[in-house]
Structures are given as C-alpha cells and as structure tokens.
Scaffold this active site. Structure first.
Site, PDB file in Angstrom:
ATOM      1  CE  LYS A  11     129.041 -23.950   8.067  1.00 52.89           C
ATOM      2  NZ  LYS A  11     128.776 -25.119   7.194  1.00 52.89           N
ATOM      3  NE  ARG A  87     133.953 -32.174  13.554  1.00 50.41           N
ATOM      4  CZ  ARG A  87     133.602 -31.683  12.385  1.00 50.41           C
ATOM      5  NH1 ARG A  87     133.588 -30.380  12.192  1.00 50.41           N
ATOM      6  NH2 ARG A  87     133.272 -32.476  11.392  1.00 50.41           N
ATOM      7  CB  THR A  93     128.995 -32.717   7.515  1.00 46.81           C
ATOM      8  OG1 THR A  93     130.244 -32.703   8.214  1.00 46.81           O
ATOM      9  CG2 THR A  93     128.987 -31.614   6.477  1.00 46.81           C
ATOM     10  NE  ARG A 104     126.742 -28.979  10.929  1.00 44.83           N
ATOM     11  CZ  ARG A 104     128.010 -29.238  10.708  1.00 44.83           C
ATOM     12  NH1 ARG A 104     128.477 -30.480  10.854  1.00 44.83           N
ATOM     13  NH2 ARG A 104     128.828 -28.286  10.330  1.00 44.83           N
ATOM     14  CG  ASN A 114     126.162 -27.518   7.750  1.00 43.69           C
ATOM     15  OD1 ASN A 114     126.553 -26.360   7.828  1.00 43.69           O
ATOM     16  ND2 ASN A 114     126.950 -28.514   7.381  1.00 43.69           N
ATOM     17  CG  HIS A 117     133.429 -24.538  10.411  1.00 48.43           C
ATOM     18  ND1 HIS A 117     133.820 -25.531   9.536  1.00 48.43           N
ATOM     19  CD2 HIS A 117     134.557 -24.150  11.067  1.00 48.43           C
ATOM     20  CE1 HIS A 117     135.131 -25.710   9.646  1.00 48.43           C
ATOM     21  NE2 HIS A 117     135.603 -24.882  10.576  1.00 48.43           N
TER      22      HIS A 117
END
Length: 152
Positions: A11, A87, A93, A104, A114, A117
């Site tokens: 991001k 993941r 998240t 993260r 964060n 994605h």
C-alpha cells in the site's frame, strides 16, 4: 502441477516508507515465484472495485482515499499453498494483533496504515489478479532453483 496464485499489494504507506525491498525479499526467501509486478497509483474506480465488498461500511471512503493517495506495488505470487502462506507472512489485519515476524507485526502499528494487502482466498485472489493485471502482464517462467525449493 498447476501452482496457486495470489494477489499482494504494498500500500502507499509501505511504498512511502521504503519497505518494498524488505517485503519482496520475504516472499522470495519463502520460495514463492513472482509472476506479475507493477507500480501504479490506482484510480478511484479501481479502488472502488477492489474494496467493493466494503462499499456499505463506514470506512469505505477513507479506504478508497488512502489506496489512491500514492503509488501501490501490485504483485502476483505463485507457489504451492501461496494464498494461505502469504496471509501468514502478512499477519493479522490489525498490526497490534499481528505476531512478531510477520510483515505487519514487524513493520506496522495502525490498522489504517497496515502496509500490505493480500487476497484472503482462491476466489478473491482470482478476482483481484484479473482486476489489477491483464493476462499479458503475467509471466510463466521456471526458476533455475525450482527443484531445490519444490519437491516434484
């Protein structure tokens, strides 16, 4: 054997903070194959489609504003179990809930910033890959060290 593919995006906060190399390296060291990569500042239409599942949520507008605020590194990774594994690499998240050692957990603090994605399942992965990439932008190739990473 056909390998699974997933969509991952760094991001704008991750790009601005200079975390692209660190994040790419984690996926490469894990043994996944990068088959699509581009830097793009998403349009509001693209962002709206990408986050369409959240359209009725109160945070939708802020999500679209943020993801369109600067460049995003859009990627497609390929490998055995890549969706679930990505993941795990990415972490929860909410960064404060993410385990140390995850992207993260190590690199983010706030849910609104964060860093990354990742697709949450096969259907989402296919939708997001098709949304962000044309078939011509994805490269089928065989790494020279594949036999050392994947048991046939």
């Amino acid at each position: 054997m056909a390998m699974e593919r997933t969509f991952v995006a760094i991001k704008p906060d991750g790009v601005q903070r200079g975390l692209v190399g660190e994040i790419l390296g984690r996926f490469e060291r894990k043994g996944f194959k990068l088959v699509g990569l581009k830097q793009v500042t998403p349009s509001r239409d693209l962002a709206g489609e990408h986050y369409g599942v959240h359209r009725e949520r109160p945070f939708f507008a802020g999500l679209v504003d943020f993801i369109t605020s600067g460049p995003v590194i859009a990627m497609v990774w390929e490998g055995d179990g890549v969706i679930a594994s990505a993941r795990k690499l990415i972490g929860a998240t909410k960064p404060l809930d993410a385990e140390p050692g995850t992207i993260r957990g190590d690199l983010a603090v706030n849910i609104g910033r964060n860093v990354i994605h990742g697709s949450d399942g096969p259907d989402t992965a296919q939708f997001e890959i098709n949304l962000w990439f044309s078939a011509e932008e994805l490269n089928a190739w065989t790494p020279s060290d594949q036999s050392w990473r994947i048991e046939s």
